[in-house]
Motif scaffolding. Structure first.
Motif, PDB file in Angstrom:
ATOM      1  N   GLU A   1       0.814  -1.223   0.000  1.00  0.00           N
ATOM      2  CA  GLU A   1       0.000   0.000   0.000  1.00  0.00           C
ATOM      3  C   GLU A   1       0.848   1.275   0.000  1.00  0.00           C
ATOM      4  OE1 GLU A   1      -3.239  -0.092  -0.340  1.00  0.00           O
ATOM      5  OE2 GLU A   1      -3.382  -2.269  -0.159  1.00  0.00           O
ATOM      6  N   LEU A   2       2.095   1.174   0.461  1.00  0.00           N
ATOM      7  CA  LEU A   2       2.951   2.366   0.594  1.00  0.00           C
ATOM      8  C   LEU A   2       3.915   2.565  -0.573  1.00  0.00           C
ATOM      9  CD1 LEU A   2       3.986   2.127   4.371  1.00  0.00           C
ATOM     10  CD2 LEU A   2       2.158   3.529   3.366  1.00  0.00           C
ATOM     11  N   LYS A   3       4.299   1.475  -1.219  1.00  0.00           N
ATOM     12  CA  LYS A   3       5.334   1.581  -2.264  1.00  0.00           C
ATOM     13  C   LYS A   3       4.834   2.376  -3.467  1.00  0.00           C
ATOM     14  CE  LYS A   3       4.273  -2.892  -4.338  1.00  0.00           C
ATOM     15  NZ  LYS A   3       4.744  -4.265  -4.507  1.00  0.00           N
ATOM     16  N   ASN A   4       5.788   2.853  -4.237  1.00  0.00           N
ATOM     17  CA  ASN A   4       5.512   3.612  -5.467  1.00  0.00           C
ATOM     18  C   ASN A   4       4.641   4.848  -5.240  1.00  0.00           C
ATOM     19  OD1 ASN A   4       6.946   1.653  -6.946  1.00  0.00           O
ATOM     20  ND2 ASN A   4       5.118   0.371  -7.075  1.00  0.00           N
ATOM     21  N   LYS A   5       4.808   5.462  -4.077  1.00  0.00           N
ATOM     22  CA  LYS A   5       4.106   6.723  -3.755  1.00  0.00           C
ATOM     23  C   LYS A   5       2.580   6.591  -3.873  1.00  0.00           C
ATOM     24  CE  LYS A   5       7.990   9.606  -5.120  1.00  0.00           C
ATOM     25  NZ  LYS A   5       8.425  10.809  -5.798  1.00  0.00           N
ATOM     26  N   GLN A   6       2.057   5.401  -3.555  1.00  0.00           N
ATOM     27  CA  GLN A   6       0.615   5.177  -3.673  1.00  0.00           C
ATOM     28  C   GLN A   6      -0.193   5.922  -2.609  1.00  0.00           C
ATOM     29  OE1 GLN A   6      -0.439   0.884  -4.992  1.00  0.00           O
ATOM     30  NE2 GLN A   6       1.383   0.732  -3.710  1.00  0.00           N
ATOM     31  N   LEU A   7       0.409   6.162  -1.453  1.00  0.00           N
ATOM     32  CA  LEU A   7      -0.310   6.806  -0.361  1.00  0.00           C
ATOM     33  C   LEU A   7      -0.010   8.301  -0.381  1.00  0.00           C
ATOM     34  CD1 LEU A   7      -2.015   5.991   2.298  1.00  0.00           C
ATOM     35  CD2 LEU A   7       0.104   6.671   3.428  1.00  0.00           C
TER      36      LEU A   7
ATOM     37  N   LEU B   1       3.370  10.064  -1.210  1.00  0.00           N
ATOM     38  CA  LEU B   1       4.524  10.087  -0.307  1.00  0.00           C
ATOM     39  C   LEU B   1       5.498   8.957  -0.642  1.00  0.00           C
ATOM     40  CD1 LEU B   1       2.578  10.754   2.987  1.00  0.00           C
ATOM     41  CD2 LEU B   1       4.007  12.383   1.734  1.00  0.00           C
ATOM     42  N   ASP B   2       6.791   9.264  -0.538  1.00  0.00           N
ATOM     43  CA  ASP B   2       7.846   8.298  -0.833  1.00  0.00           C
ATOM     44  C   ASP B   2       8.294   7.626   0.462  1.00  0.00           C
ATOM     45  OD1 ASP B   2       9.821   6.870  -2.148  1.00  0.00           O
ATOM     46  OD2 ASP B   2      11.223   8.558  -2.205  1.00  0.00           O
TER      47      ASP B   2
ATOM     48  N   CYS C   1       9.273   7.707   5.863  1.00  0.00           N
ATOM     49  CA  CYS C   1       9.052   8.759   4.880  1.00  0.00           C
ATOM     50  C   CYS C   1       9.960   9.922   5.265  1.00  0.00           C
ATOM     51  CB  CYS C   1       7.588   9.193   4.876  1.00  0.00           C
ATOM     52  SG  CYS C   1       7.279  10.576   3.750  1.00  0.00           S
ATOM     53  N   LYS C   2      11.015  10.144   4.463  1.00  0.00           N
ATOM     54  CA  LYS C   2      11.994  11.176   4.829  1.00  0.00           C
ATOM     55  C   LYS C   2      11.420  12.581   4.727  1.00  0.00           C
ATOM     56  CE  LYS C   2      14.417   9.940   0.591  1.00  0.00           C
ATOM     57  NZ  LYS C   2      13.802   8.647   0.478  1.00  0.00           N
ATOM     58  N   ASP C   3      10.470  12.796   3.811  1.00  0.00           N
ATOM     59  CA  ASP C   3       9.876  14.135   3.696  1.00  0.00           C
ATOM     60  C   ASP C   3       9.141  14.544   4.968  1.00  0.00           C
ATOM     61  OD1 ASP C   3      10.811  14.638   1.131  1.00  0.00           O
ATOM     62  OD2 ASP C   3       9.085  13.671   0.208  1.00  0.00           O
ATOM     63  N   LEU C   4       8.523  13.575   5.641  1.00  0.00           N
ATOM     64  CA  LEU C   4       7.774  13.859   6.865  1.00  0.00           C
ATOM     65  C   LEU C   4       8.562  13.504   8.123  1.00  0.00           C
ATOM     66  CD1 LEU C   4       4.298  12.409   5.816  1.00  0.00           C
ATOM     67  CD2 LEU C   4       5.085  14.778   5.675  1.00  0.00           C
TER      68      LEU C   4
ATOM     69  N   GLU D   1      -2.452  14.357   7.277  1.00  0.00           N
ATOM     70  CA  GLU D   1      -3.255  15.578   7.116  1.00  0.00           C
ATOM     71  C   GLU D   1      -3.158  16.474   8.342  1.00  0.00           C
ATOM     72  OE1 GLU D   1      -7.055  13.907   6.161  1.00  0.00           O
ATOM     73  OE2 GLU D   1      -6.361  13.282   4.170  1.00  0.00           O
ATOM     74  N   LYS D   2      -3.065  15.873   9.520  1.00  0.00           N
ATOM     75  CA  LYS D   2      -3.032  16.650  10.753  1.00  0.00           C
ATOM     76  C   LYS D   2      -1.635  17.189  11.074  1.00  0.00           C
ATOM     77  CE  LYS D   2      -4.703  16.426  15.474  1.00  0.00           C
ATOM     78  NZ  LYS D   2      -5.416  15.639  16.465  1.00  0.00           N
ATOM     79  N   TYR D   3      -0.602  16.353  10.896  1.00  0.00           N
ATOM     80  CA  TYR D   3       0.736  16.726  11.361  1.00  0.00           C
ATOM     81  C   TYR D   3       1.797  16.839  10.283  1.00  0.00           C
ATOM     82  CZ  TYR D   3      -1.238  15.139  15.789  1.00  0.00           C
ATOM     83  OH  TYR D   3      -2.042  14.972  16.861  1.00  0.00           O
ATOM     84  N   GLY D   4       1.602  16.167   9.177  1.00  0.00           N
ATOM     85  CA  GLY D   4       2.691  15.991   8.240  1.00  0.00           C
ATOM     86  C   GLY D   4       2.886  17.063   7.220  1.00  0.00           C
ATOM     87  N   ARG D   5       1.829  17.557   6.668  1.00  0.00           N
ATOM     88  CA  ARG D   5       1.956  18.472   5.522  1.00  0.00           C
ATOM     89  C   ARG D   5       2.675  19.759   5.886  1.00  0.00           C
ATOM     90  NH1 ARG D   5       2.008  15.621   1.169  1.00  0.00           N
ATOM     91  NH2 ARG D   5       0.211  14.319   0.950  1.00  0.00           N
ATOM     92  N   CYS D   6       2.561  20.206   7.121  1.00  0.00           N
ATOM     93  CA  CYS D   6       3.212  21.472   7.503  1.00  0.00           C
ATOM     94  C   CYS D   6       4.723  21.382   7.345  1.00  0.00           C
ATOM     95  CB  CYS D   6       2.844  21.883   8.916  1.00  0.00           C
ATOM     96  SG  CYS D   6       3.322  20.660  10.160  1.00  0.00           S
ATOM     97  N   ASN D   7       5.285  20.165   7.365  1.00  0.00           N
ATOM     98  CA  ASN D   7       6.732  20.019   7.261  1.00  0.00           C
ATOM     99  C   ASN D   7       7.200  19.806   5.831  1.00  0.00           C
ATOM    100  OD1 ASN D   7       6.950  20.322   9.948  1.00  0.00           O
ATOM    101  ND2 ASN D   7       7.210  18.170  10.419  1.00  0.00           N
ATOM    102  N   THR D   8       6.262  19.645   4.885  1.00  0.00           N
ATOM    103  CA  THR D   8       6.700  19.378   3.528  1.00  0.00           C
ATOM    104  C   THR D   8       6.765  20.643   2.678  1.00  0.00           C
ATOM    105  OG1 THR D   8       4.446  18.900   2.821  1.00  0.00           O
ATOM    106  CG2 THR D   8       5.783  17.027   3.553  1.00  0.00           C
ATOM    107  N   HIS D   9       6.324  21.748   3.215  1.00  0.00           N
ATOM    108  CA  HIS D   9       6.358  23.010   2.488  1.00  0.00           C
ATOM    109  C   HIS D   9       7.157  24.040   3.272  1.00  0.00           C
ATOM    110  CE1 HIS D   9       3.408  21.344  -0.188  1.00  0.00           C
ATOM    111  NE2 HIS D   9       2.595  21.107   0.791  1.00  0.00           N
ATOM    112  N   PRO D  10       7.872  24.914   2.578  1.00  0.00           N
ATOM    113  CA  PRO D  10       8.671  25.935   3.290  1.00  0.00           C
ATOM    114  C   PRO D  10       7.790  26.917   4.030  1.00  0.00           C
ATOM    115  CG  PRO D  10       9.032  26.039   0.889  1.00  0.00           C
ATOM    116  CD  PRO D  10       8.067  24.948   1.159  1.00  0.00           C
TER     117      PRO D  10
END
Length: 127
Positions: free
Chosen positions: A33-39, A42-43, A59-62, A118-127
């Motif tokens: 379910e996680l591979k190939n950026k399916q979720l 996210l990598d 997930c290194k981005d998060l 959605e709650k915690y992660g996205r804030c860290n993926t954008h400057p």
């Protein structure tokens, strides 16, 4: 924003490869379910060396580690807690799921991961 790279002990690379080759059923199910950026695009990496440890999925981005707690973790709750605290000091955040939960209710697991992002992660993926 530049990603934080967490160095790891070189000997862990081979151990991580062995773990990938000997995955548990729940790891295989979640990886499908996680591979190939399916979720959410996210990598994720699986059996990722970080510091002195290897996490099931990362997930290194998060800077998010996802761990599946099952039979291999039963004997090491204190070790797992110490390992998690050490990695959290490096900025890694954790989601933990029970092996049986992944096997029986993967849609719920995926919903929980999405909700966390959605709650915690996205804030860290954008400057």
């Amino acid at each position: 924003m530049k990603r934080k790279v967490i160095p790891y002990k070189p000997y862990l690379k081979e151990l991580a490869r062995q773990l990938r080759q000997n995955s548990t059923l729940s790891e295989v199910l979640l990886w499908d379910e996680l591979k190939n950026k399916q979720l959410l695009g996210l990598d994720f990496d699986r059996q990722k060396p970080l510091g002195n440890y290897i996490v099931d999925f990362y997930c290194k981005d998060l800077m998010l580690a996802i761990e599946i707690d099952g039979d291999s973790h039963d004997y090491s709750l204190e070790e797992d807690a110490a390992r998690q605290r050490e990695l959290e000091q490096l900025g890694v955040r954790f989601l933990r799921f029970d092996d049986a939960e992944v096997k029986r209710a993967i849609p719920n697991v995926l919903r929980e991961i999405k909700s966390w992002v959605e709650k915690y992660g996205r804030c860290n993926t954008h400057p």
